[in-house]
Design an enzyme around this catalytic site. Structure first.
Site, mmCIF file in Angstrom:
data_model
loop_
_atom_site.group_PDB
_atom_site.id
_atom_site.type_symbol
_atom_site.label_atom_id
_atom_site.label_comp_id
_atom_site.label_asym_id
_atom_site.label_seq_id
_atom_site.Cartn_x
_atom_site.Cartn_y
_atom_site.Cartn_z
ATOM 1 N N LYS A 19 12.019 58.510 38.158
ATOM 2 C CA LYS A 19 11.471 59.244 37.206
ATOM 3 C C LYS A 19 11.097 58.434 36.009
ATOM 4 C CE LYS A 19 14.832 57.943 34.139
ATOM 5 N NZ LYS A 19 14.588 57.238 32.741
ATOM 6 N N PRO A 124 13.597 50.313 41.938
ATOM 7 C CA PRO A 124 14.403 49.272 41.313
ATOM 8 C C PRO A 124 15.632 49.882 40.736
ATOM 9 C CG PRO A 124 12.172 49.165 40.532
ATOM 10 C CD PRO A 124 12.253 50.520 41.633
ATOM 11 N N MET A 129 14.490 53.524 35.680
ATOM 12 C CA MET A 129 13.924 54.494 36.424
ATOM 13 C C MET A 129 14.761 55.549 37.209
ATOM 14 S SD MET A 129 10.505 52.479 37.925
ATOM 15 C CE MET A 129 9.479 53.922 37.733
ATOM 16 N N ASP A 166 20.579 61.681 33.991
ATOM 17 C CA ASP A 166 19.592 61.812 34.709
ATOM 18 C C ASP A 166 19.222 62.538 35.926
ATOM 19 O OD1 ASP A 166 17.935 60.338 32.691
ATOM 20 O OD2 ASP A 166 18.211 58.435 33.906
#
Ligand code: C5P
Length: 336
Positions: A19, A124, A129, A166
């Site tokens: 994301k 990563p 992210m 998330d």
């Protein structure tokens, strides 16, 4: 497609995108220690891949008694976190507990049915992210189907929110406004595609450190996400470049001043805008088109060798069933 019993085979694959936060405002610290956020999430074409498989005695795997006790194993190569440190395994155990399955972690007797989660990690790690959250989302979506749990999207998002802020977005994918801890998700319209060079940093930056730095040095701004939302509808990368906003960026730069230098170097090399990915340390360089992303990757290759070209929005978790094998590998059919 019905539950797992109807599937020809016992293995499913899911690929789950990373994301981006195109807008991230911190409204303040909450009594529970988390921070109240307003954020615009967008999934991006950088994926982790999971394969989940049921292994058991022939004819026994769908027997209710066999399914009640289930050994769950994670296969992933270090430095991917192992055991309960891995969010995909934690997601599997949580889903099992909520579905009347007793998930076992240790060794199992010969009759115990096993579920293998094979994780191929490409997003990563500790990078801002949502790589770990993507794996949890993938495990929830795939095992919900493999184990015939029958949970609706909202129920999976609810379990996901217990695992990480998330995870609910990673289950949804696409583009969404996030509120609360980031777990209250409302899908929003985005055209696109938008093109990025994603520049990971070799040295991880833990999210709690960045929020603590925000507590110390920053204050809420009251800036809202409207400009980003307009830009996403316009398809104009220059408009999005002007609107990108991340209120954790200055806090991350205080902890890691070299990120400010890298950001400027990306701008000097031709990026339209550069913003920190979530809590960092990855930097996201927005460019005009796919060719510009390749050119920027080439220009910064010496000091950012791990940079990846990507586009957004990507979708949500993509579930595939193995329907056979060919010379080049498994034959897959998309489920949803
Ligand atoms: O929810 P998640 O486990 O991903 O959060 C990691 C850490 O990030 C939390 O322990 C907390 O320190 C910080 N965080 C926060 N406010 C949020 C989300 C995360 O303070 N809304």
């Amino acid at each position: 497609m019905g539950p797992a019993e109807g599937i020809d085979g016992t293995a499913l694959r899911v690929r789950v995108p990373a994301k981006l936060n195109l807008f991230l405002a911190v409204r303040g610290r909450r009594p529970d220690g988390y921070h109240e956020l307003v954020t615009v999430f967008q999934s991006v074409s950088l994926y982790d891949h999971l394969r989940v498989a049921l292994l058991g005695l022939p004819g026994r795997r769908h027997h209710p008694a066999a399914r009640r006790r289930m050994r769950v194993e994670l296969w992933a190569d270090p430095p991917v976190p192992q055991g309960r440190d891995n969010l995909a395994l934690r997601a599997a155990l949580r889903l099992g507990e909520r579905s009347g399955i007793v998930p076992l972690e240790g060794s199992a007797d010969r009759d115990t049915v096993r579920t293998i989660i094979d994780l191929d990690k490409r997003i990563p790690m500790t990078a801002g992210m949502a790589g770990g959250s993507a794996d949890a989302a993938g495990a929830l979506v795939a095992l919900n189907r493999l184990w015939s749990c029958g949970m609706a999207g909202d129920q999976l998002r609810h379990i996901g929110a217990e695992l990480g802020s998330d995870v609910p977005f990673c289950i949804t994918g696409g583009t969404a406004l996030g509120a609360g801890r980031g777990t209250d998700i409302t899908p929003v319209l985005s055209r696109g595609p938008f093109h990025w060079l994603i520049c990971p940093d070799p040295q991880p930056l833990p999210t709690p450190d960045v929020f603590r730095a925000w507590d110390r040095y920053a204050r809420p701004t009251g800036v809202g996400p409207d400009e980003v939302l307009y830009a996403l509808r316009s398809t104009d990368p220059a408009r999005l470049a002007a609107a990108l906003h991340n209120e954790l960026q200055e806090s991350a730069f205080r902890l890691r001043p070299e990120l400010r230098v890298r950001r400027q170097a990306l701008l000097d090399a031709g990026a339209l805008a550069v913003v920190l990915a979530g809590s960092g340390p990855t930097l996201l360089a927005l460019v005009a088109d796919a060719a510009a992303a390749e050119a920027l990757a080439y220009a910064v290759a010496r000091w950012c060798p791990g940079a990846v070209v990507a586009s957004s929005p990507a979708g949500g978790p993509e579930l595939m069933v193995e329907v056979g094998t060919s010379d080049t590998g498994p034959l897959l059919r998309t489920l949803e």
